[in-house]
Design an enzyme around this catalytic site. Sequence first.
Site, PDB file in Angstrom:
ATOM      1  N   LYS A 195      -1.748 -21.221   5.804  1.00  0.00           N
ATOM      2  CA  LYS A 195      -2.093 -21.000   4.404  1.00  0.00           C
ATOM      3  C   LYS A 195      -0.838 -21.163   3.565  1.00  0.00           C
ATOM      4  O   LYS A 195       0.150 -20.457   3.758  1.00  0.00           O
ATOM      5  CB  LYS A 195      -2.681 -19.603   4.222  1.00  0.00           C
ATOM      6  CG  LYS A 195      -2.977 -19.266   2.772  1.00  0.00           C
ATOM      7  CD  LYS A 195      -3.671 -17.942   2.623  1.00  0.00           C
ATOM      8  CE  LYS A 195      -3.864 -17.615   1.153  1.00  0.00           C
ATOM      9  NZ  LYS A 195      -4.548 -16.334   0.961  1.00  0.00           N
ATOM     10  N   LYS A 248      -5.488 -24.298   4.710  1.00  0.00           N
ATOM     11  CA  LYS A 248      -5.835 -23.992   3.329  1.00  0.00           C
ATOM     12  C   LYS A 248      -4.626 -24.212   2.435  1.00  0.00           C
ATOM     13  O   LYS A 248      -3.555 -23.713   2.766  1.00  0.00           O
ATOM     14  CB  LYS A 248      -6.278 -22.534   3.255  1.00  0.00           C
ATOM     15  CG  LYS A 248      -6.520 -22.012   1.867  1.00  0.00           C
ATOM     16  CD  LYS A 248      -6.785 -20.545   1.935  1.00  0.00           C
ATOM     17  CE  LYS A 248      -6.906 -20.044   0.521  1.00  0.00           C
ATOM     18  NZ  LYS A 248      -6.887 -18.615   0.440  1.00  0.00           N
TER      19      LYS A 248
HETATM   20  C1  PBG Z   1      -6.388 -13.796  -0.865  1.00  0.00           C
HETATM   21  C2  PBG Z   1      -6.983 -15.157  -0.940  1.00  0.00           C
HETATM   22  C3  PBG Z   1      -6.699 -16.172  -1.861  1.00  0.00           C
HETATM   23  C4  PBG Z   1      -7.587 -17.189  -1.610  1.00  0.00           C
HETATM   24  C5  PBG Z   1      -8.366 -16.806  -0.530  1.00  0.00           C
HETATM   25  N1  PBG Z   1      -7.973 -15.539  -0.120  1.00  0.00           N
HETATM   26  C6  PBG Z   1      -5.748 -16.222  -2.986  1.00  0.00           C
HETATM   27  C7  PBG Z   1      -4.325 -16.051  -2.792  1.00  0.00           C
HETATM   28  O1  PBG Z   1      -3.801 -16.119  -1.670  1.00  0.00           O
HETATM   29  O2  PBG Z   1      -3.682 -15.803  -3.813  1.00  0.00           O
HETATM   30  C8  PBG Z   1      -7.683 -18.474  -2.389  1.00  0.00           C
HETATM   31  C9  PBG Z   1      -9.012 -19.120  -2.391  1.00  0.00           C
HETATM   32  C10 PBG Z   1      -9.249 -20.099  -3.486  1.00  0.00           C
HETATM   33  O3  PBG Z   1      -8.353 -20.454  -4.274  1.00  0.00           O
HETATM   34  O4  PBG Z   1     -10.394 -20.559  -3.569  1.00  0.00           O
HETATM   35  N2  PBG Z   1      -5.353 -13.636   0.036  1.00  0.00           N
HETATM   36 ZN    ZN Z   2      -4.231 -11.604  -0.271  1.00  0.00          ZN
END
Ligand code: PBG
Ligand code: ZN
Length: 323
Positions: A195, A248
Amino acid sequence: MPFPTHRPRRLRRTPALRSLVRETHLEPTNFIFPLFVVEGEGVRKEIGAMPGNFQMSIDETVRECALLHSLGIGGVILFGVPKHKDEAATGAYDNEGIVQRATRAIKREVPSLLVVTDVCNCEYTSHGHCGRIVDGDVDNDSTLAWLAASAVSHARAGADLVAPSDMMDGRVAAIRRALDDSGFSQITIMAYAAKFASSYYGPFREAAESAPQFGDRRTYQMDPANAREALLEMALDLEEGADILMVKPALAYLDIIRQARDRFDVPLAAYQVSGEFSQIMAAARLGWIDGDRMMMESLIAIKRAGASIILTYFAKDAARLLE
Ligand code: PBG
Ligand code: ZN
């Protein structure tokens, strides 16, 4: 000898021929639709930068799930938007928390729809970071207990899969151990393994009300420049007990998806995140692109790169087109 010998266009002559030789196919059963659950009743509040997506109360969420199931969509991933936030993210691991109650309600009414729960703290902390703050940064090891407790509470509520998105080191092992110790050895872990700290999460933070109040997430989410490190993250999550690995965002990271597909023999998921959705929707609204075609092309690209499971805000629209 007539020139040329090879004529690839022979296979493109008619829709039937193109269909015969098509290499990649999308199926709604591989889609997971993200849902943002809020307190209250009858609430259905559209998210500004994500047309067609809503913050919904539990009753509306259940109704939405019935519709998703009727479209053949495989599952939903739940994000909680709690009323109360605090330093210790207590809402994240409360058995009566918003996601826990929503999970129970969905599994009661639409039992065969898969419920994935996002395991993270940022929606529940007053500061919006994904873990416990010590000396101005997120402390890794003390955050693990919150994550493990959240995962167990989600499993207790009936979640089929838990999906840790926090990017703490060692979280998959901590969650696996806690689940097993609590009698949930059958609950699947879909790890947000690679991520990245991405600008593509912008619209989500409005939807989940989870923007960090200071700093950013770059001390725990990955540097977009790093591919080898992404493979290391995935190898570690696999070793720690992840059943499914996720990359992601998706479209800007197709090289990571492809390398992961070639290297690891577990199901691979990709999250087409909020910003990926919003940019297509915005351009379509301006009349600059054909929204439906770009939606399908982006989804097919993610699948072709090697992800069999796609988390996407387009799940409903794409499923309808595929019908
Ligand atoms: C929380 C999380 C996020 C997303 C999924 N889980 C946001 C972040 O890390 O700030 C992003 C999903 C999206 O943008 O559709 N940890
Ligand atoms: Zn988070």
